[in-house]
Motif scaffolding. Sequence first.
Motif, short mmCIF file in Angstrom:
data_model
loop_
_atom_site.label_atom_id
_atom_site.label_comp_id
_atom_site.label_asym_id
_atom_site.label_seq_id
_atom_site.Cartn_x
_atom_site.Cartn_y
_atom_site.Cartn_z
N UNK A 13 0.93 -1.05 -0.15
CA UNK A 13 0.06 -0.07 -0.01
C UNK A 13 0.86 1.28 -0.17
N UNK A 14 0.32 2.37 -0.67
CA UNK A 14 1.05 3.75 -0.57
C UNK A 14 -0.15 4.62 -0.28
N UNK A 15 0.35 5.78 -0.07
CA UNK A 15 -0.76 6.80 0.27
C UNK A 15 -1.83 7.13 -0.81
N UNK A 16 -1.71 7.18 -1.82
CA UNK A 16 -2.73 7.16 -2.91
C UNK A 16 -3.97 6.17 -2.63
N UNK A 17 -3.41 4.93 -2.21
CA UNK A 17 -4.27 3.84 -2.16
C UNK A 17 -5.19 4.16 -0.94
N UNK A 53 -10.88 4.53 1.08
CA UNK A 53 -11.50 5.43 1.66
C UNK A 53 -13.03 5.69 0.92
N UNK A 54 -12.91 5.66 -0.43
CA UNK A 54 -13.98 5.79 -1.43
C UNK A 54 -14.74 4.55 -1.22
N UNK A 69 -14.85 2.38 1.52
CA UNK A 69 -15.46 2.40 2.81
C UNK A 69 -16.82 3.28 2.96
N UNK A 70 -16.65 4.40 2.48
CA UNK A 70 -17.83 5.39 2.55
C UNK A 70 -18.76 4.94 1.56
N UNK A 71 -18.60 4.45 0.53
CA UNK A 71 -19.88 3.91 -0.37
C UNK A 71 -20.44 2.72 0.14
N UNK A 72 -19.72 1.77 0.88
CA UNK A 72 -20.21 0.69 1.43
C UNK A 72 -21.18 1.14 2.59
N UNK A 73 -20.62 2.13 3.55
CA UNK A 73 -21.49 2.59 4.71
C UNK A 73 -22.81 3.12 4.10
N UNK A 74 -22.56 3.98 2.95
CA UNK A 74 -23.58 4.77 2.30
C UNK A 74 -24.78 3.52 1.88
N UNK A 75 -24.31 2.60 1.41
CA UNK A 75 -25.16 1.55 0.67
C UNK A 75 -25.91 0.90 2.00
N UNK A 119 -12.65 11.97 -2.74
CA UNK A 119 -11.70 10.89 -2.57
C UNK A 119 -11.32 10.09 -3.83
N UNK A 120 -12.12 9.97 -4.62
CA UNK A 120 -11.66 9.05 -5.93
C UNK A 120 -10.92 9.62 -6.67
N UNK A 121 -11.36 11.05 -6.85
CA UNK A 121 -10.28 11.78 -8.14
C UNK A 121 -9.14 12.53 -7.32
N UNK A 122 -8.96 12.41 -6.00
CA UNK A 122 -7.79 12.70 -5.50
C UNK A 122 -6.56 11.65 -5.88
#
Length: 433
Positions: free
Chosen positions: A74-78, A83-84, A86-92, A342-345
Amino acid sequence: MTDGLMMMAALTALLAAGIAAMFLARAPRLSLAIWVVAVFFLPIWVGVNLGFFLSAVTLSTLGFVVLHGGRFRLAAPDAFMLLFVGVIVLLFAAKQVDLSYLVSGVLELVLPYFWGRIIYERIGSRPIAGWIAGAAVAVGVLAVIEFLTGSNFFIGIPGYGPLQATWGTLQPRAGFLRAEGAFGHSIALGGALAMSAAFVLATRMSTWVKAVGLVVIGVAVVFTFSRIGIITFVLTVVLSILVLRGVGTSIRWVTAGLLAVGLFILVPFLDTVFLDAGSEAGGSADYRGSLTVLLSQVQLIGGASGWEDLVVGDTYLGSFTASTDNAFISLLLRYGYLPTAALFTVYVGAVVVALRAGRMSPASVAIIAQLPGLFAVAFITQYGILLWFIVGVAVSSALRPEPGSTMAAAAEHPRTDVMIIGGAGHGTSSRGR
């Protein structure tokens, strides 16, 4: 007896799949080759239906991530990509994101990104550039043949009915057939070939081979009659000859000359085609401009809901339900501002890191040049999958030098080992845009 034969066939297929998986786990270059062939030559409707449809491209991406992702660093961009997810799973779970958007987000955006990261770590950039360039030139030849003959043999390949009904038809413009190859849409083909131009210039082929390859791809992009495809192709070529270090002086001058001659010859022809297209081409442009009215429905976090029945000003928003041909707005409507940010970051971060490190790669050039295209098309068919794979390659190439080099060994440092797995989904877009 019939049931017994079916059971034997199933067991034989499972055994063959297991043996193939064991072999491919030790053959990352072959895995890449199979994946590239699937992306460029298998329509999105080819796959298996297991209660939900998984395209061959999605299946191969998932399989290769599992096979080769056991020791991925893993690296920082990952972190932003995770995060993207995790967030969409929670939103679902909170019923703020549809299941289809959760699945398509993971399978068509996140999974190809990590496959790009993983395969670069395993084999480096040269095989990736070589396979993408070779496949793109072959597809370009087929696209030229398609235009000249008025026949696309890919649409005759059987598959999942609803997807084939959406993508398996041909598009005319001003009396010409728009080439689309196996990509199901002329814009998707144009975008994929435009990105591939950077990899053609980055290969270790001779100057004349690269020049011929670029001409084939350029002509094929013209035959898509996609304005954004042509624009991003030109941007990709110009950026490549300006910033890619591995491009020799001779091919830079040859490419610049070919581009100038091509524009001189083709601009009047294309101008005539788009004028003859009249209201069809103009309406397509007006449609994309009117999409901005949808921004009023975007939430900070979570998918927009109920907007299909609204009227904003004089615009009935339900007219956009079949197609939102803008990747940014489409994602904003599905997930909201923060998940999309988060995705486009990750996307923008790949470019920023490459610029700061002074390591512009063909993948970096390809995704920079595609930025205008994201305002004209959603992540449809294989185009979106290929784009996010290239984003992953761009991140890896920006973070560190070519694997195996002296510089790479000096820059190496421990990171967390993870395994990434995921599911499947598909985007949609209007056939006529």
